[in-house]
Design a protein around this motif. Structure first.
Motif, PDB file in Angstrom:
ATOM      1  N   GLU A 141       0.769  -1.263  -0.041  1.00  0.00           N
ATOM      2  CA  GLU A 141      -0.147  -0.063   0.047  1.00  0.00           C
ATOM      3  C   GLU A 141       0.797   1.279  -0.162  1.00  0.00           C
ATOM      4  N   THR A 142       1.890   1.230   0.707  1.00  0.00           N
ATOM      5  CA  THR A 142       2.762   2.391   0.852  1.00  0.00           C
ATOM      6  C   THR A 142       3.844   2.562  -0.452  1.00  0.00           C
ATOM      7  N   ILE A 143       3.851   1.427  -1.226  1.00  0.00           N
ATOM      8  CA  ILE A 143       4.479   1.756  -2.385  1.00  0.00           C
ATOM      9  C   ILE A 143       3.708   2.278  -3.485  1.00  0.00           C
ATOM     10  N   SER A 144       2.325   1.890  -3.429  1.00  0.00           N
ATOM     11  CA  SER A 144       1.437   2.230  -4.396  1.00  0.00           C
ATOM     12  C   SER A 144       0.887   3.605  -4.428  1.00  0.00           C
ATOM     13  N   GLU A 145       0.894   3.988  -2.882  1.00  0.00           N
ATOM     14  CA  GLU A 145       0.725   5.338  -2.592  1.00  0.00           C
ATOM     15  C   GLU A 145       1.767   6.288  -2.955  1.00  0.00           C
ATOM     16  N   ASN A 146       2.932   5.891  -2.728  1.00  0.00           N
ATOM     17  CA  ASN A 146       4.142   6.708  -3.362  1.00  0.00           C
ATOM     18  C   ASN A 146       4.429   6.956  -4.799  1.00  0.00           C
ATOM     19  N   ASN A 147       3.839   5.852  -5.490  1.00  0.00           N
ATOM     20  CA  ASN A 147       3.801   5.686  -6.931  1.00  0.00           C
ATOM     21  C   ASN A 147       2.939   6.825  -7.294  1.00  0.00           C
ATOM     22  N   ALA A 148       1.734   6.613  -6.813  1.00  0.00           N
ATOM     23  CA  ALA A 148       0.734   7.811  -7.121  1.00  0.00           C
ATOM     24  C   ALA A 148       0.994   9.030  -6.850  1.00  0.00           C
ATOM     25  N   LYS A 149       1.615   9.167  -5.670  1.00  0.00           N
ATOM     26  CA  LYS A 149       2.162  10.602  -5.588  1.00  0.00           C
ATOM     27  C   LYS A 149       3.355  11.180  -6.248  1.00  0.00           C
ATOM     28  N   PHE A 150       4.324  10.453  -6.715  1.00  0.00           N
ATOM     29  CA  PHE A 150       5.303  10.903  -7.450  1.00  0.00           C
ATOM     30  C   PHE A 150       5.501  10.321  -8.890  1.00  0.00           C
ATOM     31  N   GLY A 151       4.544   9.462  -9.217  1.00  0.00           N
ATOM     32  CA  GLY A 151       4.842   9.029 -10.525  1.00  0.00           C
ATOM     33  C   GLY A 151       5.506   7.742 -10.392  1.00  0.00           C
ATOM     34  N   ASN A 152       5.581   7.244 -11.647  1.00  0.00           N
ATOM     35  CA  ASN A 152       6.290   6.146 -11.927  1.00  0.00           C
ATOM     36  C   ASN A 152       7.951   6.477 -12.106  1.00  0.00           C
ATOM     37  N   GLN A 153       8.367   7.484 -11.802  1.00  0.00           N
ATOM     38  CA  GLN A 153       9.654   7.848 -12.199  1.00  0.00           C
ATOM     39  C   GLN A 153      10.787   6.952 -11.489  1.00  0.00           C
ATOM     40  N   SER A 154      11.637   6.624 -12.220  1.00  0.00           N
ATOM     41  CA  SER A 154      12.890   5.909 -11.771  1.00  0.00           C
ATOM     42  C   SER A 154      13.861   6.937 -11.184  1.00  0.00           C
ATOM     43  N   GLN A 155      14.613   6.918  -9.999  1.00  0.00           N
ATOM     44  CA  GLN A 155      15.292   7.725  -9.406  1.00  0.00           C
ATOM     45  C   GLN A 155      16.654   7.146  -9.689  1.00  0.00           C
ATOM     46  N   VAL A 156      16.927   6.066 -10.246  1.00  0.00           N
ATOM     47  CA  VAL A 156      18.356   5.717 -10.503  1.00  0.00           C
ATOM     48  C   VAL A 156      18.379   5.218 -12.177  1.00  0.00           C
ATOM     49  N   ASP A 157      19.132   6.066 -12.880  1.00  0.00           N
ATOM     50  CA  ASP A 157      19.430   5.939 -14.374  1.00  0.00           C
ATOM     51  C   ASP A 157      19.900   4.668 -14.414  1.00  0.00           C
ATOM     52  N   LYS A 158      21.136   4.318 -13.928  1.00  0.00           N
ATOM     53  CA  LYS A 158      21.674   3.073 -14.165  1.00  0.00           C
ATOM     54  C   LYS A 158      22.228   2.599 -12.864  1.00  0.00           C
ATOM     55  N   PRO A 159      22.396   1.194 -12.878  1.00  0.00           N
ATOM     56  CA  PRO A 159      22.906   0.188 -11.688  1.00  0.00           C
ATOM     57  C   PRO A 159      24.223   0.819 -11.005  1.00  0.00           C
ATOM     58  N   ILE A 160      24.261   0.733  -9.744  1.00  0.00           N
ATOM     59  CA  ILE A 160      25.568   1.125  -9.182  1.00  0.00           C
ATOM     60  C   ILE A 160      26.605   0.519  -9.635  1.00  0.00           C
ATOM     61  N   LEU A 161      26.496  -0.805  -9.437  1.00  0.00           N
ATOM     62  CA  LEU A 161      27.943  -1.514 -10.028  1.00  0.00           C
ATOM     63  C   LEU A 161      28.462  -1.403 -11.221  1.00  0.00           C
ATOM     64  N   LYS A 162      27.309  -1.001 -12.165  1.00  0.00           N
ATOM     65  CA  LYS A 162      27.917  -0.729 -13.323  1.00  0.00           C
ATOM     66  C   LYS A 162      28.998   0.594 -13.635  1.00  0.00           C
ATOM     67  N   SER A 163      29.060   1.321 -12.474  1.00  0.00           N
ATOM     68  CA  SER A 163      29.694   2.546 -12.856  1.00  0.00           C
ATOM     69  C   SER A 163      31.229   2.291 -12.412  1.00  0.00           C
ATOM     70  N   HIS A 164      31.435   1.193 -11.940  1.00  0.00           N
ATOM     71  CA  HIS A 164      32.947   0.655 -11.355  1.00  0.00           C
ATOM     72  C   HIS A 164      33.207  -0.573 -12.139  1.00  0.00           C
ATOM     73  N   SER A 165      34.420  -0.881 -12.445  1.00  0.00           N
ATOM     74  CA  SER A 165      34.825  -2.119 -13.037  1.00  0.00           C
ATOM     75  C   SER A 165      34.832  -3.150 -12.107  1.00  0.00           C
ATOM     76  N   HIS A 166      34.841  -4.399 -12.480  1.00  0.00           N
ATOM     77  CA  HIS A 166      34.656  -5.578 -11.668  1.00  0.00           C
ATOM     78  C   HIS A 166      36.085  -5.373 -10.945  1.00  0.00           C
ATOM     79  N   PHE A 167      37.402  -4.985 -11.511  1.00  0.00           N
ATOM     80  CA  PHE A 167      38.459  -5.137 -10.948  1.00  0.00           C
ATOM     81  C   PHE A 167      38.535  -4.210  -9.515  1.00  0.00           C
ATOM     82  N   GLU A 168      38.033  -2.847  -9.861  1.00  0.00           N
ATOM     83  CA  GLU A 168      37.924  -1.986  -8.799  1.00  0.00           C
ATOM     84  C   GLU A 168      37.246  -2.568  -7.819  1.00  0.00           C
ATOM     85  N   ILE A 169      36.180  -3.016  -7.879  1.00  0.00           N
ATOM     86  CA  ILE A 169      35.256  -3.755  -6.866  1.00  0.00           C
ATOM     87  C   ILE A 169      35.953  -4.737  -6.066  1.00  0.00           C
TER      88      ILE A 169
END
Length: 85
Positions: A33-61
């Motif tokens: 219910e909370t998730i659906s209320e937040n989606n209705a309030k803020f729309g279905n906008q994704s706040q994260v454009d790309k996954p966090i792990l894709k920004s670093h190479s596997h060797f850096e991680i």
């Protein structure tokens, strides 16, 4: 015939399982219910454009992971290796 003690344990287990099941279902319902209320309030906008792990190479991680493990367990490893383990 089952003893009275075994009957009480079975009854307690059944009632406890039912209570835990009800609590979990209620929490899930509240979360959805909370998730659906937040989606209705803020729309279905994704706040994260790309996954966090894709920004670093596997060797850096892997390097960051190894540094963290060395820092955390470094003194333990040194003491064990000084004893010949």
């Amino acid at each position: 015939m089952i003893s009275v003690l075994a009957q009480e344990r079975l009854l307690g287990a059944a009632l406890g399982s039912a209570l835990v099941g009800i609590i979990i279902l209620e929490n899930k319902r509240n979360i959805y219910e909370t998730i659906s209320e937040n989606n209705a309030k803020f729309g279905n906008q994704s706040q994260v454009d790309k996954p966090i792990l894709k920004s670093h190479s596997h060797f850096e991680i892997a390097h960051l992971w190894n540094k963290a493990v060395d820092k955390t367990f470094g003194s333990l490893i040194e003491s064990l290796s000084s004893r010949g383990w």
